[in-house]
Design a protein around this motif. Structure first.
Motif: not given
Lengths: 226, 220
Positions: B31, B25, B21, B33, B56, B198, B10, B18, B35, B8, B12, B194
């Motif tokens: 997965y 979840a 995410r 992640y 994303p 996230s 993404d 989100m 940034e 992913l 933050w 989840s």
């Protein structure tokens, strides 16, 4: 007995036409209700209290507004003759094209807004708008990937969603005596324009070209400063 | 292993990120992640999303899926349990309608809350509260937008809870006061792992807006 299907619409709305095309493709019988957008019916206001817009599909008394939501609903409620592929990844790719075509929220790729700009401007501004529109269309040209339709050999959901483009661009070209999409600059898209518009289930639902041109002329006149 | 099966891309603070995410979840998908620095996007991101160049992006077995709601639907279809969208076509249409409504209204109007001042801010505040009230109406007395089960609309909207402090501090109102049912819903959602894993700390998001975003947009 099958539940009753009603479509609240406005004859000149591309969003309404695409729903009609999808219903026609699936062979779904429905009652079409023409709305006067200056005097919206109680049914429309009740069925779509959030946006108060057409199209609204009413199936067995339950309303579904927003053309994209309606198209997905039609696909799921009448799964025979699918418009979307079965594979989840292919299905994900289909709406990505939808977003490329019409979603204007901070998208560098804006066919709808650039189409509107082309329609509403004159002279130098219109030339610039046309260039921008052609650049946006170039991405669609690439997305066809040499296929006859966006969905492949036969037309599918993305073709129906993008289907307002050929119709309205050709009308605007007629109105302005101009050429935006042709063999020379966008050959695959040009061929798709022709192929899509000649599909029987599409042709049957397009509003009459003359009526559309008169409507466009009226819109242009109303935009003229007094 | 050479590369992760699910990646992913993404940022933050992105409510759109989100969503992805939370969906992953909920499905228990492992997965990687990654940034992204939005001021200096990686080659990989630009290759995976050449048209919009945005996060994303979900990359599954090397194939990119872009646009947060499309990612959530894709995740829902590729990993069946638990389902995020309901089974009935009409309920699915209703869920998509409200998720699209969140997309069309919440972020743009919310952004204006920290960009505008004076009368324009007051008008925007009214508009934003109207949007919240419509959503609260859609929630009604249900546990979640999805009914008894956390679902598609919940995933689409709950990320904005991490931005509520930004909206509240600039608009001078409290979500749980103007829309108590939404306030209760936020608390319920935050109890889910989840969601709690996230969503970033709202104070960090506020700091990000005050220190980074305002400077980027030239706002005092």
């Amino acid at each position: 007995m099958a539940k009753e299907v009603k479509l609240l619409g406005f004859w000149a709305s591309a969003y309404v036409v695409r729903v009609q095309i999808a219903l026609n493709f699936k062979g779904i019988e429905y009652e079409y209700v023409e709305e006067d957008l200056k005097k919206k019916s109680e049914l429309l206001l009740q069925s779509n209290p959030v946006y108060r817009q057409v199209p609204v599909l009413v199936h067995g008394g339950k309303p579904i507004p927003e053309s994209m939501v309606i198209l997905e609903y039609i696909e799921e409620a009448w799964p025979e003759k699918p418009l979307l592929p079965q594979d989840p990844y292919q299905r994900a790719m289909a709406p990505t094209f939808k977003n490329k075509i019409y979603r204007s929220r901070s998208s560098p790729f804006q066919c709808l807004p650039s189409g509107v700009k082309y329609f509403t401007t004159k002279g130098e501004d219109q030339l610039k708008a046309k260039e921008e529109l052609v650049e946006n269309l170039r991405i669609l040209e690439g997305a066809l990937q040499g296929n006859k339709f966006f969905a492949g050999e036969t037309a599918g959901m993305v073709d129906i969603v993008a289907g307002w483009l050929p119709f309205w661009i050709r009308r605007m070209e007629g109105l302005f005596g101009d050429k935006v999409v042709e063999e020379d600059n966008l050959p695959h898209l040009n061929a798709w324009f022709q192929d899509y518009l000649s599909l029987p289930f599409v042709r049957e639902k397009l509003p009459p070209p003359d009526k559309v041109c008169a409507h466009l002329r009226g819109l242009l006149a109303s935009l003229e400063p007094n | 292993m050479a590369g992760s099966e699910v990646v992913l891309l993404d940022f933050w603070a992105s409510p759109f990120g989100m969503r992805a995410r939370i969906a992953l979840a909920e499905k228990g998908v492992e997965y990687e992640y990654r940034e992204e620095n939005l001021a200096d996007k990686t080659e990989f991101l630009l290759r995976m999303n050449p048209v919009h160049k945005k996060i994303p992006v979900l990359v599954h077995k090397g194939r990119p899926v872009c646009e947060s709601l499309i990612i959530v639907e894709y995740v829902d279809e590729a990993w069946k349990k638990p389902p995020l969208l309901p089974a009935d076509p009409y309920d699915r249409a209703t869920a998509r309608f409200w998720a699209n409504f969140v997309d069309a209204k919440v972020y743009d109007c919310g952004s204006r809350l920290w960009k505008l001042k004076g009368e324009a801010l007051e008008a925007t505040k009214k508009e934003f509260i109207d949007i919240l009230k419509l959503l609260e109406g859609a929630l009604g007395d249900k546990h979640f937008f999805g009914g008894d089960h956390f679902g598609f609309v919940d995933v689409s909207f709950i990320p904005f809870a991490s931005w509520f402090l930004v909206y509240e501090s600039h608009g001078n109102f409290k979500v749980e006061e103007v829309c108590p049912k939404l306030g209760a819903w936020v608390k319920r959602c935050r109890e889910r792992e989840s969601v709690s894993k996230s969503l970033p700390d709202p104070h960090k998001v506020l700091e990000f807006v005050n220190v980074v975003l305002k400077k980027k947009y030239g706002i005092e």
